[in-house]
Design a protein around this motif. Sequence first.
Motif, PDB file in Angstrom:
ATOM      1  N   PHE A  89       0.809  -1.228   0.000  1.00 44.87           N
ATOM      2  CA  PHE A  89       0.000   0.000   0.000  1.00 44.87           C
ATOM      3  C   PHE A  89       0.840   1.276   0.000  1.00 44.87           C
ATOM      4  CE2 PHE A  89      -2.343  -3.350   2.272  1.00 44.87           C
ATOM      5  CZ  PHE A  89      -3.402  -3.507   1.404  1.00 44.87           C
ATOM      6  N   GLY A  90       2.144   1.135   0.104  1.00 47.40           N
ATOM      7  CA  GLY A  90       3.013   2.308   0.163  1.00 47.40           C
ATOM      8  C   GLY A  90       3.285   2.701   1.607  1.00 47.40           C
ATOM      9  N   GLN A  94       3.503   5.501   2.900  1.00 45.87           N
ATOM     10  CA  GLN A  94       2.846   6.716   3.400  1.00 45.87           C
ATOM     11  C   GLN A  94       1.510   6.429   4.068  1.00 45.87           C
ATOM     12  OE1 GLN A  94       3.168   6.040   0.136  1.00 45.87           O
ATOM     13  NE2 GLN A  94       1.013   5.647  -0.223  1.00 45.87           N
ATOM     14  N   ASP A 139     -10.766   1.893 -10.932  1.00 44.62           N
ATOM     15  CA  ASP A 139     -10.535   1.009  -9.783  1.00 44.62           C
ATOM     16  C   ASP A 139      -9.566  -0.084 -10.190  1.00 44.62           C
ATOM     17  OD1 ASP A 139     -10.607  -0.592  -7.595  1.00 44.62           O
ATOM     18  OD2 ASP A 139     -12.697  -1.235  -7.842  1.00 44.62           O
ATOM     19  N   GLY A 167      -7.638  -1.489  -7.716  1.00 47.42           N
ATOM     20  CA  GLY A 167      -7.351  -2.236  -6.491  1.00 47.42           C
ATOM     21  C   GLY A 167      -6.548  -1.479  -5.455  1.00 47.42           C
ATOM     22  N   LEU A 168      -6.161  -0.245  -5.749  1.00 46.77           N
ATOM     23  CA  LEU A 168      -5.411   0.540  -4.775  1.00 46.77           C
ATOM     24  C   LEU A 168      -6.105   1.881  -4.582  1.00 46.77           C
ATOM     25  CD1 LEU A 168      -1.625   0.247  -5.738  1.00 46.77           C
ATOM     26  CD2 LEU A 168      -2.763  -0.754  -3.770  1.00 46.77           C
ATOM     27  N   LEU A 220     -10.838   5.090  -2.833  1.00 42.20           N
ATOM     28  CA  LEU A 220     -11.744   5.472  -3.909  1.00 42.20           C
ATOM     29  C   LEU A 220     -12.986   6.174  -3.377  1.00 42.20           C
ATOM     30  CD1 LEU A 220     -11.477   2.161  -5.923  1.00 42.20           C
ATOM     31  CD2 LEU A 220     -10.125   4.224  -6.142  1.00 42.20           C
ATOM     32  N   VAL A 264      -3.133   5.414  -3.772  1.00 38.01           N
ATOM     33  CA  VAL A 264      -2.092   5.501  -2.763  1.00 38.01           C
ATOM     34  C   VAL A 264      -1.316   4.219  -2.938  1.00 38.01           C
ATOM     35  CG1 VAL A 264      -3.436   6.854  -1.121  1.00 38.01           C
ATOM     36  CG2 VAL A 264      -3.481   4.359  -0.980  1.00 38.01           C
ATOM     37  N   GLY A 265      -0.082   4.231  -2.521  1.00 37.49           N
ATOM     38  CA  GLY A 265       0.672   2.992  -2.592  1.00 37.49           C
ATOM     39  C   GLY A 265       1.968   3.154  -3.329  1.00 37.49           C
ATOM     40  N   ALA A 266       2.508   2.027  -3.695  1.00 36.61           N
ATOM     41  CA  ALA A 266       3.824   1.989  -4.309  1.00 36.61           C
ATOM     42  C   ALA A 266       3.681   1.967  -5.828  1.00 36.61           C
ATOM     43  CB  ALA A 266       4.582   0.759  -3.825  1.00 36.61           C
ATOM     44  N   ASP A 318       3.701  -1.571  -7.671  1.00 38.74           N
ATOM     45  CA  ASP A 318       2.435  -2.291  -7.490  1.00 38.74           C
ATOM     46  C   ASP A 318       1.310  -1.628  -8.258  1.00 38.74           C
ATOM     47  OD1 ASP A 318       3.306  -4.333  -5.787  1.00 38.74           O
ATOM     48  OD2 ASP A 318       3.319  -2.946  -4.098  1.00 38.74           O
ATOM     49  N   MET A 354      -0.865  -3.401 -11.025  1.00 38.70           N
ATOM     50  CA  MET A 354      -2.299  -3.630 -10.882  1.00 38.70           C
ATOM     51  C   MET A 354      -3.103  -2.910 -11.957  1.00 38.70           C
ATOM     52  SD  MET A 354      -2.523  -3.758  -6.743  1.00 38.70           S
ATOM     53  CE  MET A 354      -4.146  -4.486  -6.592  1.00 38.70           C
TER      54      MET A 354
END
Lengths: 268, 200
Positions: free
Chosen positions: A121-122, A124, B8, B10-11, B14, B48-50, B53, B57
């Motif tokens: 999820f990162g 942050q 959408d 998956g991250l 939303l 949000v996230g890396a 990924d 996704m």
Amino acid sequence: MALTRRIIPCLDIKDGRVVKGTHFEGLRDAGDPVELAARYNEQGADEVVFLDITASKENRGTILSVIGRAADQLFLPLTVGGGIRSVDDIQQTLRAGADKVSINTSAVTDPSLIDRAAARFGTQCIVVAIDVRANPVMQEGKTPVVLPDGREVWYEVVTMGGSHPTGIDAVRWAQEVEARGAGEILLTSMETDGTKEGFDIPITRAISEGVGIPVIASGGVGTLEHFYDGFVLGKADACLAASVFHYGEFTVRQVKEYLAARDIPVRL
Amino acid sequence: MKTIVIIDYGLGNLRSVLRGLEKAGARAVVSADTSAIAAADALVLPGVGAFRDGMGMLGPLEGTVRAAAREVPVLGICLGMQMLMESSDEGGLQAGLGLIPGDVRRFPRVPGMKVPHMGWNTLEVREGEPLFEGIADGSYVYFVHSYYASAAPAHTMTTTEYICPFASSVRNGSVYGVQFHPEKSGAVGLRLLKNYIDLI
């Protein structure tokens, strides 16, 4: 023009209601979480934290619905903690409308959860909550922290709502969670939590200076000056408080005006 | 009424983006369906996230998003913005969608400066950008990120300073990206979302 210091009201939630006690005991009802969060939003809160202190598996639905209602009405960042044990729990919590999740006991019992969550999820959105208590018996390998009265202690990580000492050195644990991918630390000292005598400055400063990620100071705020001390003496990036806001002792705006008048950058 | 599709993959949060757009007056839906994305009047790429990924996704939808971006406006938010750029060095150099020239890199390590850049910071707004209509220079918005976009001035709508000045929002034609979270930035953020709706 700079990144501002944050003021974060925290709502401890039990069975869908806000509660507040001292030293994690003697809980009193303090209202509906979404109503309170909306009030703080209007007052200029920089973020809101929901801590689900029921934290039982069967109660996940209750907190998820609170998060959902809050996310529908509030347009400010929301962190949710309590009872988060797995990557699936995190996914559900973010899906419900949280922006960040806070992991506490599960991070201690299974530190790899931090790595897996951050990778997915990162960093942050992964906050690691660290609850600490001063241990007066110095031991080899523990980070000494000097108290205002000159005594040297080390701070021990405690879990299960403060009841379970782990033997883990808090400063080292903070550095480990950063290395594993935590994006922020929510530090609560059992020494000061609920006392209204001010944040635990020595450990807040030791941890904030010991890591490269933001640190939220928590536990013990009772006066406006305590917020100032948290930022200036404790070197915190954000200050969290609960009861002073719930019971209307002062508003978020009052805190920010007090800080702005003393040259702390805040968003007004 | 025109429809905005929030992609959408998956991250990402939303729900807040959806409510933000609705509050600003749009009809918005969250969808992972390629035909819905292709038929949208505008797209929002949240996240949000890396980076790695996120791109992974998004993979199955990448062609659809790329094609749609030639036809309708796209707004990337946070990681969604970063994925619009050419590349990121998060988790090893990796290609992005390449819809906006520029790349994404980690904040340099400077003693005493915490990373992620987390909290409310100000925008230096370039004049004449319709997405920032009615948003004053110096307005506060909410950031949470460890990587930032580096783009040519021609593609930079706003600049923010943290450790170094960086592009806090970027644009290439009708492809827009904002590093901050408008859905988390109170009235200023809602105004930006309304401006985006007005661009459709």
